[in-house]
Write a protein that holds these residues in place. Structure first.
Motif: not given
Length: 74
Positions: A25-32, A40-57
């Motif tokens: 599923a991640i591979e398909r999302a990455a291709a899209g 894609e994994v890094e992007c998904l992790l950053r999005e999930a952390l942002a939704r939890r209120g974790v601030k990253l540079d």
């Protein structure tokens, strides 16, 4: 606690075990998104952390193309 920013060339590598269906599923999302699975994994992790209120540079983009020419006056 926010960790200090690392230079782009200094990235943490570690093994990750995923269910084959989840990886597919991640591979398909990455291709899209025209990304590698790793990006894609890094992007998904950053999005999930942002939704939890974790601030990253914001991630530093990799430099593309040839490095600038050095002027040699020889």
């Amino acid at each position: 606690m926010v960790s200090p920013a690392r230079p782009p060339s200094q990235r943490k590598a570690f093994p990750l075990r995923l269910d084959p269906a989840l990886y597919a599923a991640i591979e398909r999302a990455a291709a899209g998104d025209l990304r590698s699975v790793n990006a894609e994994v890094e992007c998904l992790l950053r999005e999930a952390l942002a939704r939890r209120g974790v601030k990253l540079d914001p991630p530093e983009r990799a430099r593309r193309g040839r490095p600038p020419k050095e002027d040699d006056d020889e």
